[in-house]
Every structure is written in C-alpha cells, then in structure tokens.
Design an enzyme around this catalytic site. Structure first.
Site, PDB file in Angstrom:
ATOM      1  CE  LYS A 121      58.199  58.060  46.861  1.00 20.28           C
ATOM      2  NZ  LYS A 121      57.696  56.934  45.757  1.00 20.28           N
ATOM      3  CG  ASP A 226      60.004  49.707  40.736  1.00 12.38           C
ATOM      4  OD1 ASP A 226      60.622  48.513  40.752  1.00 12.38           O
ATOM      5  OD2 ASP A 226      60.413  50.333  41.623  1.00 12.38           O
TER       6      ASP A 226
HETATM    7  P1  ADP Z   1      59.572  53.796  47.264  1.00  9.10           P
HETATM    8  O1  ADP Z   1      60.301  54.796  46.169  1.00  9.10           O
HETATM    9  O2  ADP Z   1      60.392  53.983  48.424  1.00  9.10           O
HETATM   10  O3  ADP Z   1      59.524  52.401  46.748  1.00  9.10           O
HETATM   11  P2  ADP Z   1      57.031  53.803  47.249  1.00  9.10           P
HETATM   12  O4  ADP Z   1      56.014  54.971  46.793  1.00  9.10           O
HETATM   13  O5  ADP Z   1      56.799  52.598  46.629  1.00  9.10           O
HETATM   14  O6  ADP Z   1      58.394  54.585  47.438  1.00  9.10           O
HETATM   15  O7  ADP Z   1      56.342  53.763  48.996  1.00  9.10           O
HETATM   16  C1  ADP Z   1      56.985  52.971  49.794  1.00  9.10           C
HETATM   17  C2  ADP Z   1      55.884  52.008  50.690  1.00  9.10           C
HETATM   18  O8  ADP Z   1      55.144  53.303  51.472  1.00  9.10           O
HETATM   19  C3  ADP Z   1      54.736  51.330  49.922  1.00  9.10           C
HETATM   20  O9  ADP Z   1      55.183  50.117  49.735  1.00  9.10           O
HETATM   21  C4  ADP Z   1      53.551  51.606  50.685  1.00  9.10           C
HETATM   22  O10 ADP Z   1      53.690  50.602  51.861  1.00  9.10           O
HETATM   23  C5  ADP Z   1      53.985  52.807  51.397  1.00  9.10           C
HETATM   24  N1  ADP Z   1      53.014  53.830  50.683  1.00  9.10           N
HETATM   25  C6  ADP Z   1      53.346  54.558  49.836  1.00  9.10           C
HETATM   26  N2  ADP Z   1      52.408  55.558  49.324  1.00  9.10           N
HETATM   27  C7  ADP Z   1      51.413  55.278  49.932  1.00  9.10           C
HETATM   28  C8  ADP Z   1      50.025  55.841  49.881  1.00  9.10           C
HETATM   29  N3  ADP Z   1      49.739  56.756  49.230  1.00  9.10           N
HETATM   30  N4  ADP Z   1      49.074  55.281  51.123  1.00  9.10           N
HETATM   31  C9  ADP Z   1      49.603  54.257  51.665  1.00  9.10           C
HETATM   32  N5  ADP Z   1      50.749  53.772  51.845  1.00  9.10           N
HETATM   33  C10 ADP Z   1      51.589  54.174  50.916  1.00  9.10           C
HETATM   34 MG    MG Z   2      58.066  51.258  45.790  1.00  6.37          MG
END
Ligand code: ADP
Ligand code: MG
Length: 428
Positions: A121, A226
């Site tokens: 991320k 959130d």
């Molecule tokens: P944001 O801050 O943009 O909302 P998130 O951490 O919620 O970031 O991640 C956005 C999207 O990425 C999630 O809705 C999911 O689909 C995917 N995602 C995030 N972390 C993971 C993970 N560890 N494994 C698989 N998919 C992930």
């Molecule tokens: Mg998110």
C-alpha cells in the site's frame, strides 16, 4: 498512478544518490535548490546536473524555477525510493498489478523470490487536498515545513504500527510485513471487500462477528473510524479481515462516542439493506463481549470496559511514538459512511483542524502556499480522475476473469495469487 517499475532497472547508483539528496532537502524545502541537491549528493565533476535531467525525464522529479531553480520529488520518485529500499531489504523482488485505488492510497501486488504474493500500500496523503491538510495545525505544528511526504509517511507508519499491534492481540488483520517511507507491505488477503458480496451463507454470524470486532477494538482502547463494507474483507469461508487503519483514534478522543456510533451505524445500515437483516435476532450475542445494547440492538459505547494504552507497547515497538499518537489523537477522522449509510468512496479527505485562531497568522505565506496548493489540487485532481478512469477500465476488464458469486463493484480488484508479475526487479 502508473508505476512503471521498468525504469527502476535503468537507474544507477548516482541516480538514487541524487533522488535521496532531493528527499533530504525536502525536509525543509518544498522545492529544493539545485545547488543544495548538488552539495548533498556530492557527485564528482558536477555530475548532479546530468543526473537531475535524467530523473526529470523519467518523471521522478518535478522542476520548478518560479522562485529559484529547484526540484521536488514526485510521487513516483518517492515510490521508487521506498520500493528500492524494500527490494534491498529483501522484502520483495517484483511489483505486479494494481489491486486497489483509493483517494489517498494505491495498492499493488508484490512478490517474493519464492513466488509468495503480498500487498503493497502506497499512501498518498495530501494527494487531493493540500489545503485541508495544511489547515490541520496540530498535525503539523512542530514541522518547519509541511509536505505530503511527511503526511504520507506518518499515515503509513501509523497503519503499520496499528496493524502489527492488532495482529499481536489476535485481531483479524493482514500480517504487517514491513514499512518504509509511505509504503506498507502486508499479506495479501484472499477475499473480497464486503461491498462486492451479494450473498452470504450466514449473514447473522458475519454481522455479529463484525460488531464484535468494533466492541473488542473499543475494549482495547481503539475506534476504527472508517469501519464499513469497503474496509472489511471476506473470504469464501466467510472469514472476516479488517483493513485500512490510518484514521483510527483512541477511545479517549473527545469525539470517541460519535465515531464509535458511526462505525456501528454503518454496519447496521449495510446489513439491513444488503442482507435484509432484522437486528433483534442477532445482536444480543455480539462475539464474547458483555456489552449492553439499546432497544434497536446497537451496542452502547458507555457500557464497554475500555482499556486505554493497551496497545502502547506494540505501537512504540513499531516506531510510532507517543507524540505521533498525540498528533493523531487530535485528528478528526472522516468516515466513508454518510448519514444515509451510503458509502462515499471519496473518503479520507481530512477535515479542517481545530487551529482556527492561528489560522489568521502567517497569512501572506499562507496565501501563497494556498495558491500553490490550489494549483497542486487542480493538477492532482486531474491525475486522480485519470487514474480512476483507468482503474475503472481495468476493473471492467477484470470482471470477466473473476469467477465469483459477486459482481465487481469496488475500487479494488479481487486479490489473486495467479496474477502475472509484470516486472522483475531482482536485477538491481
Ligand atoms: P484506502 O485507504 O484507499 O481505502 P484500503 O487499505 O482500504 O485503502 O485498500 C483499498 C482496497 O485495496 C481495498 O478495498 C481492497 O480491495 C484492496 N486491499 C487493500 N489491502 C489489501 C490486502 N492486504 N489484501 C488484498 N486486498 C487489499
Ligand atoms: Mg479503504
């Protein structure tokens, strides 16, 4: 954000030295003067300028000569610094496709040499609202210069620290692997964001598990802030994993009750609407917690026995200091769940802070900065819109391949181990 990691192969030691010099200069310069970069990098025979040109060509730097001749890192430049560090540390060797895109983060698959796929991320705090971020006095008070590098780095560090601490306390979160700059590497969750799920075998059980998590978080002194169907992943066995922690606050936050109730409300609304759940049947059995509920079954914040400071040790061990916690404690997180229980995908925009009084000071600098911020905003909004369109197109394409019971709806894609890893970085 296009992450063309191919460029990485062609970057030399000198390129990274200069890139790092710009990063160092950005600690106290928004635009780092060229001669300062040269001094920090101290390459022989004035080599810095040639390197700067190369970095500019690859869009790792942005050139600005409006006040003086200088450069700043672009997101891409910052990404490359973090990725290079991760590769050097042996965390992963390849970057694959983008699996998620948010207003303030981009998520990619990355792979180890042995083929293990993880999620990376990249935080993009301040991407869309420099101004709003800048007005958060408390957050930035002790900084000589604000910048998105600092904010994104702090968000990543916070997310990593919380993920690790929560994992150690048995919460279902991704395994926090490593963190550098604005980048967090974690295990890839094999599942779907709840928002994509149209049917559940046991909606009551899932609902109770999720409510139980909110209550247990509060018992550990935390509120997610959130907690909604975008930040809850669910696998084929209906196992729940929660993600996305940069906006968490302590239960001693002055608005804790409101945030807690809001998280609960999001879940009630979503399950009511999507799965037609009638709540009287379920919520008297929330996980193992002994918590009072009101007549509608909503857990009552005041009846929870909360332990503040419970996770302090773990947070400190990840490098997340008391001061960082205090900074974040003062934040006012926004939720993606609005009054109607609808989810606003454009969430995470920081609200204005509490520094109203100090707002009128430094007004000339402020105006100038705000003007820059506006320009940045416009530029960023444009690139964000483009990125969203690309992500949507990719999602539409990807839908055909997703042999699932769910239709694709989220900004993120289905996590897949079979994803073809596009770029091998191990040649560095
Ligand atoms: P944001 O801050 O943009 O909302 P998130 O951490 O919620 O970031 O991640 C956005 C999207 O990425 C999630 O809705 C999911 O689909 C995917 N995602 C995030 N972390 C993971 C993970 N560890 N494994 C698989 N998919 C992930
Ligand atoms: Mg998110």
């Amino acid at each position: 954000m296009k992450l063309d990691v191919d460029v990485l192969r062609y970057l030399s030691k000198e390129d990274f030295r200069v890139l790092t010099a710009v990063e160092m200069g950005m600690r106290n310069h928004e635009i780092v003067p060229s001669d300062l970069i040269d001094r920090i990098a101290s390459l022989k025979h004035g080599g810095t300028y040639k390197v700067l040109k190369n970095l500019l060509k690859h869009k790792l730097l942005h050139h600005d000569s409006s006040k003086y001749d200088g450069f700043r890192l672009t997101y891409l430049g910052y990404d490359f610094l973090a990725i290079k560090t991760m590769v050097n540390r042996g965390v992963f060797t390849a970057v694959g496709r983008q699996i998620g895109v948010g207003k303030e983060s981009d998520i990619f698959e990355v792979a180890r040499e042995d083929g293990t796929v993880m999620a990376m991320k990249l935080h993009r705090l301040g991407r869309t609202s420099f101004r709003a971020v800048k007005s958060k006095r408390d957050y930035l008070r002790h900084r000589s210069s604000y910048n998105w590098l600092y904010l994104s780095r702090l968000a990543a560090l916070k997310e990593f620290a919380f993920m690790k601490a929560l994992e150690e306390h048995g919460f279902p979160v991704p395994n926090a692997v490593d963190c550098n700059r604005h980048c967090v590497v974690m295990s890839l969750i094999q599942g779907y964001p709840l928002v994509q799920v149209k049917q559940l075998q046991n909606p009551e059980t899932v609902f109770e598990t999720i409510l139980g998590l909110i209550v247990r978080l509060a018992e550990h002194g935390l509120i997610h802030c959130d907690f909604n169907e975008f930040n809850i992943m669910i696998d084929d066995d209906e196992k729940v994993t929660m993600i996305d922690f940069p906006q968490m606050v302590s239960v001693s936050h002055r608005n804790a009750q409101m945030y807690f109730d809001r998280d609960i409300e999001c879940i009630f609304k979503f399950f009511g609407k999507r799965f037609n759940l009638s709540f009287e049947e379920c919520s008297d059995d929330i996980d193992d917690s002994e918590v009072d509920t009101d007549e509608s079954g909503r857990p009552s914040f005041s009846s929870i026995t909360k332990t503040t400071g419970f996770l302090d040790k773990e947070l400190a061990a990840s490098g997340f200091t008391r001061k960082d916690q205090d900074d974040i404690q003062k934040e006012e997180p926004t939720s993606s769940c609005n009054e109607e229980g609808q989810v606003d995908q454009n969430h995470h925009t920081p609200e204005a802070g509490q520094g109203g009084d100090s707002e009128s000071q430094n007004s000339s600098n402020e105006e100038e900065d705000n003007q820059n911020a506006d320009e940045n905003d416009a530029e960023l909004m444009k690139s964000l819109a483009k990125q969203r369109r690309r992500a949507m197109a990719a999602a539409r394409k990807g839908r055909k391949n997703i042999a699932s019971r769910n239709s694709y709806k989220d900004k993120g894609g289905k996590s897949s181990n079979n994803s073809k890893i596009q770029k091998q970085l191990s040649s560095w």
